[in-house]
Scaffold this active site. Structure first.
Site, short mmCIF file in Angstrom:
data_model
loop_
_atom_site.label_atom_id
_atom_site.label_comp_id
_atom_site.label_asym_id
_atom_site.label_seq_id
_atom_site.Cartn_x
_atom_site.Cartn_y
_atom_site.Cartn_z
N ASP A 126 25.32 49.71 40.46
CA ASP A 126 25.18 50.88 39.60
C ASP A 126 23.79 51.50 39.73
O ASP A 126 23.63 52.72 39.78
CB ASP A 126 25.41 50.50 38.13
CG ASP A 126 26.75 49.84 37.89
OD1 ASP A 126 27.20 49.04 38.74
OD2 ASP A 126 27.34 50.10 36.83
N GLU A 128 38.22 48.16 42.61
CA GLU A 128 38.44 46.74 42.30
C GLU A 128 39.87 46.44 41.83
O GLU A 128 40.15 45.29 41.46
CB GLU A 128 37.42 46.29 41.26
CG GLU A 128 35.99 46.31 41.80
CD GLU A 128 34.95 46.03 40.73
OE1 GLU A 128 33.83 45.66 41.08
OE2 GLU A 128 35.26 46.22 39.53
N GLN A 152 38.67 53.44 40.96
CA GLN A 152 37.62 54.43 41.14
C GLN A 152 37.62 54.89 42.59
O GLN A 152 38.25 54.27 43.44
CB GLN A 152 36.25 53.85 40.78
CG GLN A 152 35.74 52.79 41.72
CD GLN A 152 34.45 52.15 41.24
OE1 GLN A 152 34.46 51.34 40.33
NE2 GLN A 152 33.34 52.54 41.82
#
Length: 754
Positions: free
Chosen positions: A346, A485, A598
């Protein structure tokens, strides 16, 4: 569903629109939103963060002060950022009844976070159970000018009460971290107008010293005394009458043994020299003004966007280590316990660009943290049977892997977590951040001393991680997890493989430059890392022959081998819902479908956007965008989708994705803001504005913009630092050309908006 995001979807945002563009305001206290608003009203100064709990406390609140780098051992997750002794407690008592938000009657209420000044304030008109009415004004800050100084001011005005009012301040000495104890008190006490607390973590043996003093204004008769009960407190009592106002100030100093050998002595010495509240506040405001000068974004025409963008920037600046290069920014900043304060990708991919372009000294601190964790990355690679440096998916102090391997599900059954073993793309992500920091700042000295070793030793890891496929005559990377994921233990993830290709290509380019510019240092690295000619040739071969399944005609890239064979689904069939697709279907069922948590391929096209043309982006967008869980998948996705939608000239869709990211904490869009700030999303918001709506690209002439502003935005203004020069951007829909300041000497071409 949030497909049609607008102000009407969020009734409470109307209150934001009534405020100036620098303030987040709460005008009604709702106990059911207690933990969410604690996150929203978080304050920080890069050294520590304090959640927005009330000074007097509240039933079932989740108070927390988190100091960056202060970890202690814990079960399952190895180590966690610990909840430190609470410095906030301040209780006002009138006629034997203590002020609480859940007692008596709240006649008027407003809480405000001033983003420009870094202040949280609260105004309450309270009628006690016995009928006495007070006006209370609280104000507090965590000093950005002096990271070891914290302060609270409380003004107490009697509306209809005549008699004595008592104020008591102290510390919560041994808080738990979600029920886990981490502290033991070594010593506490008080003398005169000062109290102190000396504590130590149970396992890591980090010591903490806190000291506080209480100052009374506007009443010369009030005295301060120490109450030596189980925990020392300071109290003062003064007489009051209708219309009379008395102010009390609580000044706190705090140190740990991470910075000084004797933190309690340091705290007491500093407190003795600490000025009054007003002086501390003035220095704090000046520090924030300086930071905002370079990091602010001005949006005209859309006050909600303005407030939300500033809010996200504020929370990043409040968590960023201004003075420490041995810590980073956790995914929940310093505002909550989720992810245990561990460090993920991140920081490098989502947060670092903002800091690299506006606060490069802080960006350098974050990347130097990764350099300090290289020994842990080398240990991880060696333990897994590889060479070089393999960065931990979750990192803490040392860089050793702290991702839990097994976690209990809601039924108590253990679930295997593979991220720490095989979500290896983080190693390329760190190298990517190092490279782009260098390209943006021209910081050759840092590259010489730190960055080159990171890029080169992680390249060695990839050399040992790939496998030769003799049938295809290509290199494979097997058994990995990509950014998406929802699918684990997959082969040849396109994001991972192409980032590795970029990594090895860049490592070779760096080395060609490095060995000529720094021959002495390069000789050291040759010996230290065994950078033989054969090794460099192998890197070149790998990056040329790494496997990617891309359709030559359309440009469509398969996310991983076998993805196109998975069951295709229509995500609309699962609406309405209030949880992720994986939460609805389970881990195994989701992994068998073409559902994305995502962006994966699209994330790749964003990071390497100069390598791919419009048609490739369009083909992959059309395929993967509709298969992505935008609402309850990963919070990392919407901002990236916003940028890419701008690239595809879809500003309306871009704005929908942008709002999902910009309001994720202010409006609790994902129903999990109580856990803490979404730091990666906050960094993504900045990227959505600058690289998306402003259309900034880096060229050989400097940064240039081709804006595609949302219809409601009439002006977009910000600054970027590129190669030691500041560039001013002032973009408007009807401007054919906007110019940067003379300082930058680079034109910015702005397309005419339709």
């Amino acid at each position: 569903m949030l497909n049609d995001l607008c102000v009407e979807n969020y009734p409470s945002t109307e209150k934001l629109l009534e405020t100036a563009e620098w303030n987040v305001i709460e005008t009604e206290f709702n106990p059911t939103q207690l933990h969410h608003k604690e996150t929203v009203f978080t304050l920080g100064n890069g050294y520590l963060g304090t959640r927005g709990t009330f000074e007097e406390g509240y039933d079932q609140d989740s108070s927390a002060t988190l100091i960056n780098g202060l970890y202690d051992d814990t079960a399952i997750a190895y180590t966690e950022l610990v909840n430190c002794p609470n410095w906030l407690p301040l209780v006002v008592t009138v006629a034997g009844e203590s002020f609480r938000m859940n007692s008596g009657e709240i006649l008027n209420y407003e809480r405000r976070l001033d983003l420009r000044l870094g202040l949280v304030s609260r105004d309450v008109r309270w009628r006690s159970p016995k009928g006495h009415t007070l006006d209370l004004h609280f104000q507090r800050f965590t000093s950005l000018a002096d990271q070891h100084a914290l302060a609270i001011r409380c003004e107490i005005t009697s509306v209809d009460f005549a008699g004595d009012i008592t104020v008591e301040v102290g510390f919560d000495a041994e808080p738990t971290t979600q029920g886990v104890p981490h502290w033991r008190t070594l010593n506490q006490g008080g003398a005169g107008e000062i109290i102190w607390l000396h504590s130590q973590t149970l396992h890591s043996q980090i010591q903490l010293g806190m000291a506080a003093k209480l100052v009374v204004e506007d009443d010369d008769t009030a005295t301060v005394c120490v109450n030596r009960s189980a925990s020392s407190t300071l109290t003062t009592t003064f007489s009051s009458h209708p219309g009379k106002t008395v102010a009390v100030e609580k000044i706190v100093t705090l140190f740990t043994s991470r910075e000084t050998e004797n933190p309690i002595v340091a705290a007491l010495q500093k407190l003795a020299d600490e000025p009054r509240y007003a002086t501390l506040l003035a220095a704090h405001i000046a520090a924030w003004e300086q930071v905002w000068q370079n990091s602010d974004i001005v949006i005209e025409g859309d006050r909600l966007s303005q407030v939300s963008v500033r809010y996200n920037i504020f929370q990043l600046l409040a968590a960023a280590p201004h003075q420490d290069d041995r810590v980073s920014i956790p995914p929940k900043t310093l505002s909550g316990f989720a992810y245990r304060g561990h460090i993920f990708w991140d920081t490098e991919i989502f947060i670092l660009p903002f800091l690299t372009y506006t606060q490069p000294a802080i960006a350098r601190n974050l990347l130097t943290y990764r350099y300090h964790t290289l020994p842990g990355a080398r240990r991880k690679a060696q333990e897994a049977g590889y060479q070089g440096a393999m960065f931990a998916w979750e990192s803490a102090t040392t860089g050793d892997e702290v991702t839990p391997r097994w976690v209990p599900d809601p039924n108590g059954e253990l679930v295997r977590i593979w991220c720490g073993d095989i979500e290896v793309h983080i190693t390329a992500d760190v190298a990517y951040a190092v490279w782009h920091y260098w390209q943006t700042t021209d910081d050759d000295n840092w590259m010489r001393d730190y960055g080159a070793e990171i890029i080169l030793d992680t390249a060695i890891f990839w050399e040992s991680r790939v496998q030769w496929n003799s049938q295809r005559h290509s290199y494979d990377i097997l058994d990995v997890i990509g950014p998406d994921e929802y699918h684990d233990r997959i082969d040849n993830n396109a994001f991972t493989n192409l980032m590795v290709q970029w990594h090895l290509y860049s490592a070779l380019a760096l080395w060609d430059w490095f060995k000529h510019v720094y021959p002495e240092k390069s000789a050291q690295l040759v010996e230290q890392l065994n950078l033989t000619t054969e090794r460099l040739h192998k890197w070149a071969e790998i990056q040329e022959r790494i496997f990617v399944n891309q359709d030559a005609a359309t440009g469509l890239i398969e996310q991983f081998e076998g993805f196109f064979k998975l069951e295709d689904v229509n995500l609309a069939d699962y609406e309405p819902r209030t949880k992720s697709l994986q939460g609805l279907l389970g881990i195994e069922a989701t992994s068998q479908k073409q559902m994305l948590k995502q962006p994966d391929v699209l994330m790749l096209l964003y990071l390497l956007r100069q390598r791919y043309d419009y048609n490739t982006l369009k083909a992959n967008w059309d395929y993967y965008n509709q298969r992505t869980d935008h609402t309850y998948g990963s919070s990392l996705g919407p901002a990236i989708h916003a940028v890419l939608a701008c690239d595809l000239n879809e500003p309306t869709e871009a704005f929908t994705h942008f709002q999902r990211a910009a309001l994720v904490d202010l409006e609790d869009v994902r129903l999990n803001a109580a856990e803490g700030i979404h730091a990666a999303s906050a960094g993504g918001v900045w990227q959505a504005v600058v690289f998306g709506f402003a259309g900034v690209r880096m060229t050989q002439f400097g940064p240039m913009a081709c804006p595609n502003l949302p219809p409601s935005w009439t002006r977009l203004k910000f600054r970027l630092q590129w190669r030691n020069e500041w560039h001013e951007f002032d973009l408007q829909p009807d401007a054919e050309m906007a110019m940067v300041t003379q300082e930058a000497k680079v034109p910015i071409y702005a397309s005419v908006m339709q």
